[in-house]
Write a protein that holds these residues in place. Sequence first.
Motif, short mmCIF file in Angstrom:
data_model
loop_
_atom_site.label_atom_id
_atom_site.label_comp_id
_atom_site.label_asym_id
_atom_site.label_seq_id
_atom_site.Cartn_x
_atom_site.Cartn_y
_atom_site.Cartn_z
N VAL A 1 -8.59 -2.10 3.22
CA VAL A 1 -7.35 -2.08 2.42
C VAL A 1 -6.63 -3.41 2.55
O VAL A 1 -6.16 -3.98 1.56
N TYR B 1 0.86 -1.18 0.00
CA TYR B 1 0.00 0.00 0.00
C TYR B 1 0.90 1.23 0.00
O TYR B 1 1.71 1.41 0.91
N ASP C 1 -8.32 0.42 -2.56
CA ASP C 1 -6.91 0.83 -2.57
C ASP C 1 -6.74 2.25 -2.06
O ASP C 1 -5.71 2.88 -2.28
#
Length: 380
Positions: free
Chosen positions: A232, A199, A238
């Motif tokens: 997430v 991420y 996202d």
Amino acid sequence: MELWKPENALVPPSGAYTSWKNAIPAEWHYTHWTADRTIEWLRRYDREQPFFLWMSFADPHQPFSPPRPYCDLYDPEDMPPAVPPEDVSNKPPHYRWAREGLPYGGYNTLKGWSGEQFKEIVAHYYGLTTFIDDSIARVLLELDRLELRDNCHVVFTSDHGEGLADHGIAAKPMMSYECVNRVPMLWRHPASVKAGGVYSGVMSQLDLTPTFLDLAGAESLLGMEGRSFAAVLRGETDSHRDAVIVERISAFGIKGGAVSVISLKDPPKKEAPRTKRRQHAHPEVMRAKMLITEKWKLIHYGAAPYGELYDVWNDPEDLTNLWDHPDYQEVRRRLTERLLEELIESELGDPIPILARQEVAGALRDARLMESQPVARAGQ
């Protein structure tokens, strides 16, 4: 404890800042001990009950003194160079104080940090880090042995970064640098978190507790300022945040300008000798609020006549302060407004659980958040 001391090091210390090859056996070291206590706890606990286990390592930290094999694991000649000090003439005064050797919230990098000494410190720092990696591996193997791998979220993170002579600083002084403010976070849960996923957005450690509760299906606590990023982790989205805040406060300067050194073993009859040390002319208290987005970093010092603004994409090491640059005044204004909005939004925590519980009668913090002593520590 005698083996721990630098005078009993495996080889004579080089003079590098708090760095030596520790003679203590690795299995006696506190890093090994921390993993041992964790494994013992896992073996004792009632496996029919859920648990939250916090394993906290003190390193990597000064003194940079790993035991064998970790003190010899990395060749000092292979260590990457530090980010060189930049021109700080247009930065807030504490950047200049660091160059002048005045106390500023970090280690003194003016002695014991140059040349081969620096390489040794970094090699030992890497050794301390690998010692932690190996200790965590022992715990993960125990989770596998206990068949907890697929039913246990494992999270690794840290409280702050380390200058390690980048920009001429060490430790965690009150500066904008990524090496100080950015921390690692790894998350493992084979059943729901895709291995190898990354991420790239911004995230705050305030988000950890809401995420834990969300994943556990537990009730939210009133007044939490974080936001769950469970979606997430599960790959359902996202996006999470577009900005996070880092808050710092530091006091610079010690009244009197000297530190008394007294031997407790043989107290002197007359006044103790004084060790002279450079001090600030006047004590300073600095408060900073840092807004970080994927593109920008703004550091606001309230009513102070200075501040910092960096283009994170094009200047990842925060070398060029754009705060006073005429071409970036609109960016500065917009980010300052965004900082104010974020502070207002987060001041009372998540309003949904507060407003949903009318019996709270205006309380902004859950009483459970103010527990005087965590249950797990009671009587210890």
